[in-house]
Design a protein around this motif. Structure first.
Motif, mmCIF file in Angstrom:
data_model
loop_
_atom_site.group_PDB
_atom_site.id
_atom_site.type_symbol
_atom_site.label_atom_id
_atom_site.label_comp_id
_atom_site.label_asym_id
_atom_site.label_seq_id
_atom_site.Cartn_x
_atom_site.Cartn_y
_atom_site.Cartn_z
ATOM 1 N N LYS A 296 -29.852 37.376 22.398
ATOM 2 C CA LYS A 296 -30.777 37.724 21.320
ATOM 3 C C LYS A 296 -30.067 37.707 19.976
ATOM 4 O O LYS A 296 -30.602 37.183 18.987
ATOM 5 N N GLU A 297 -28.854 38.243 19.900
ATOM 6 C CA GLU A 297 -28.116 38.273 18.643
ATOM 7 C C GLU A 297 -27.804 36.866 18.144
ATOM 8 O O GLU A 297 -27.919 36.586 16.940
ATOM 9 N N ARG A 298 -27.418 35.973 19.043
ATOM 10 C CA ARG A 298 -27.101 34.600 18.634
ATOM 11 C C ARG A 298 -28.351 33.877 18.166
ATOM 12 O O ARG A 298 -28.315 33.110 17.201
ATOM 13 N N PHE A 299 -29.480 34.119 18.837
ATOM 14 C CA PHE A 299 -30.730 33.487 18.429
ATOM 15 C C PHE A 299 -31.171 33.982 17.061
ATOM 16 O O PHE A 299 -31.575 33.192 16.193
ATOM 17 N N LEU A 300 -31.099 35.301 16.828
ATOM 18 C CA LEU A 300 -31.517 35.857 15.540
ATOM 19 C C LEU A 300 -30.600 35.373 14.420
ATOM 20 O O LEU A 300 -31.062 35.148 13.299
ATOM 21 N N HIS A 301 -29.324 35.203 14.700
ATOM 22 C CA HIS A 301 -28.410 34.648 13.693
ATOM 23 C C HIS A 301 -28.829 33.230 13.335
ATOM 24 O O HIS A 301 -28.796 32.840 12.153
ATOM 25 N N PHE A 302 -29.232 32.443 14.336
ATOM 26 C CA PHE A 302 -29.698 31.077 14.097
ATOM 27 C C PHE A 302 -30.931 31.075 13.201
ATOM 28 O O PHE A 302 -31.037 30.276 12.258
ATOM 29 N N VAL A 303 -31.869 31.976 13.465
ATOM 30 C CA VAL A 303 -33.108 32.029 12.682
ATOM 31 C C VAL A 303 -32.836 32.527 11.270
ATOM 32 O O VAL A 303 -33.354 31.985 10.291
ATOM 33 N N ARG A 304 -31.993 33.574 11.137
ATOM 34 C CA ARG A 304 -31.755 34.171 9.824
ATOM 35 C C ARG A 304 -31.121 33.185 8.841
ATOM 36 O O ARG A 304 -31.391 33.245 7.638
ATOM 37 N N GLN A 305 -30.274 32.303 9.329
ATOM 38 C CA GLN A 305 -29.631 31.387 8.392
ATOM 39 C C GLN A 305 -30.630 30.409 7.776
ATOM 40 O O GLN A 305 -30.406 29.890 6.687
ATOM 41 N N MET A 306 -31.750 30.177 8.454
ATOM 42 C CA MET A 306 -32.783 29.291 7.915
ATOM 43 C C MET A 306 -33.794 30.040 7.064
ATOM 44 O O MET A 306 -34.381 29.472 6.139
ATOM 45 N N LEU A 307 -34.017 31.319 7.354
ATOM 46 C CA LEU A 307 -34.995 32.123 6.613
ATOM 47 C C LEU A 307 -34.309 32.793 5.429
ATOM 48 O O LEU A 307 -34.056 33.996 5.434
ATOM 49 N N CYS A 308 -33.993 32.015 4.430
ATOM 50 C CA CYS A 308 -33.376 32.521 3.207
ATOM 51 C C CYS A 308 -34.334 32.299 2.040
ATOM 52 O O CYS A 308 -34.956 31.242 1.932
ATOM 53 N N TRP A 309 -34.458 33.321 1.174
ATOM 54 C CA TRP A 309 -35.284 33.154 -0.015
ATOM 55 C C TRP A 309 -34.816 31.971 -0.854
ATOM 56 O O TRP A 309 -35.622 31.147 -1.291
ATOM 57 N N VAL A 310 -33.518 31.883 -1.082
ATOM 58 C CA VAL A 310 -32.961 30.865 -1.968
ATOM 59 C C VAL A 310 -32.726 29.583 -1.170
ATOM 60 O O VAL A 310 -31.935 29.574 -0.218
ATOM 61 N N PRO A 311 -33.392 28.486 -1.515
ATOM 62 C CA PRO A 311 -33.261 27.251 -0.732
ATOM 63 C C PRO A 311 -31.824 26.767 -0.581
ATOM 64 O O PRO A 311 -31.439 26.272 0.485
ATOM 65 N N GLU A 312 -31.030 26.913 -1.646
ATOM 66 C CA GLU A 312 -29.646 26.416 -1.601
ATOM 67 C C GLU A 312 -28.805 27.142 -0.572
ATOM 68 O O GLU A 312 -27.759 26.622 -0.134
ATOM 69 N N GLU A 313 -29.231 28.335 -0.169
ATOM 70 C CA GLU A 313 -28.466 29.100 0.816
ATOM 71 C C GLU A 313 -28.817 28.728 2.251
ATOM 72 O O GLU A 313 -28.134 29.159 3.178
ATOM 73 N N ARG A 314 -29.876 27.951 2.433
ATOM 74 C CA ARG A 314 -30.225 27.498 3.784
ATOM 75 C C ARG A 314 -29.294 26.368 4.202
ATOM 76 O O ARG A 314 -28.871 25.570 3.374
ATOM 77 N N PRO A 315 -29.009 26.251 5.481
ATOM 78 C CA PRO A 315 -28.168 25.146 5.928
ATOM 79 C C PRO A 315 -28.924 23.831 5.852
ATOM 80 O O PRO A 315 -30.156 23.802 5.776
ATOM 81 N N THR A 316 -28.201 22.745 5.861
ATOM 82 C CA THR A 316 -28.846 21.451 6.027
ATOM 83 C C THR A 316 -29.239 21.303 7.491
ATOM 84 O O THR A 316 -28.771 22.060 8.364
#
Length: 312
Positions: free
Chosen positions: A272-292
């Protein structure tokens, strides 16, 4: 003359849903009143790309195109390989209407591989291929003054890798845009607030959160992500409808008592922790902070089980 007869006369290779070589095809017909036709230029661009990148293999490609004269004028027709049910339809049939991680991982990997091409999509994933066994003459129909309307049937379960399709809202290149894009449920915060946006909106799409009303949609984002940075809000005067000058939520919708931890109830422990980390990196307010897409596809949780024969 109904549309099928018109198609047969205009495009002789299309007869009873087949082309030469007895392969089934799907026709997508654009009404001539459509404001903008973006999809055909996108497919023409993709057809010119010479690359060993795996992305094009994850897209539904165009077999051919033509114009047909039918009710209300000229219509653009796209010829595609047939596909099976969409992931949405598959989800409806899944136990509890929720995907297992063994279905989710390969689907997300395929999606990220597709959008690595740096083309921004309003996307839908479908499962391919689908073996079509029904003939047009067996379908229930309604005959009206100038056409025959055939009843669509639910698709059976199908097997194969998911592909990205429906490129009618795709955009090319690194240019920033400011028009509406995406179905409401997938809209990134910068789209809702009328800011300029780029291909990073697709990274938000992958996480798929939100409600249909903008205020409730943003309230849910605040609950899950915390308040947006004030510098981000200053990029759009539209944000003043929802936050004041100091970045305080105006309360147009209540902030729900939710979190990613509460929303994810099927996974436990480290998984669960690894999955939530995966989701959180994409759900960022600032677009530039999201991964490619290329960065997100190598996330440890997403890569887990990639070489396991039981994973997709």
């Amino acid at each position: 003359m109904d549309m099928a007869e018109t198609l047969e006369k205009t495009y002789p290779k299309v007869v009873e849903g087949q082309i030469q070589g007895h392969d089934y095809v799907t026709l997508k017909i654009y009404a001539n009143c459509s404001r903008i036709h973006r999809e055909l230029p996108i497919y023409k661009h993709l057809g010119k790309i010479q690359s060993n990148h795996s992305g094009p293999q994850c897209l539904r490609m165009l077999l051919d195109s033509f114009e047909v004269t039918g009710p209300h004028g000229q219509h653009i027709c796209l010829v595609h390989q047939p596909l099976g049910m969409s992931l949405y339809e598959l989800k409806i049939r899944a136990r509890g209407k929720v995907f297992s991680k063994d279905v989710l991982r390969p689907a997300v990997r395929q999606l990220l591989a597709a959008i690595c091409n740096r083309i921004t999509f309003s996307w839908e994933l479908v499962i391919s291929p689908c073996s079509l066994s029904m003939k047009r003459m067996n379908l229930p129909r309604k005959v009206v003054a100038d056409r025959t309307i055939y009843l669509s049937r639910p698709l059976p379960f199908t097997f194969g890798p998911p592909v990205l399709c429906d490129l009618g809202e795709a955009r090319l290149g690194y240019e920033e845009y400011q028009d509406d894009i995406m179905p409401d449920v997938y809209r990134a915060p910068e789209v809702i607030l009328g800011m300029k946006w780029g291909y990073k909106v697709d990274i938000w799409n992958v996480a798929m959160v939100g409600e249909y009303d903008n205020a409730y949609h943003l309230a849910q984002m605040v609950a899950v992500l915390g308040p947006p940075p004030l510098d981000f809000l200053k990029h759009s005067t539209n944000s003043l409808k929802y936050w004041d000058e100091n970045g305080t939520w105006r309360g147009l919708a209540p902030i729900p008592d939710i979190s990613l931890e509460k929303l994810e109830q099927r996974l436990t422990g480290d998984d669960k922790e690894r999955f939530l980390h995966f989701v959180r990196q994409m759900l960022c307010w600032v677009p530039e902070e999201r991964p490619t897409a290329g960065e997100a596809i190598f996330d440890p949780w997403l890569m887990e089980g990639l070489f396991d024969s039981n994973d997709g």
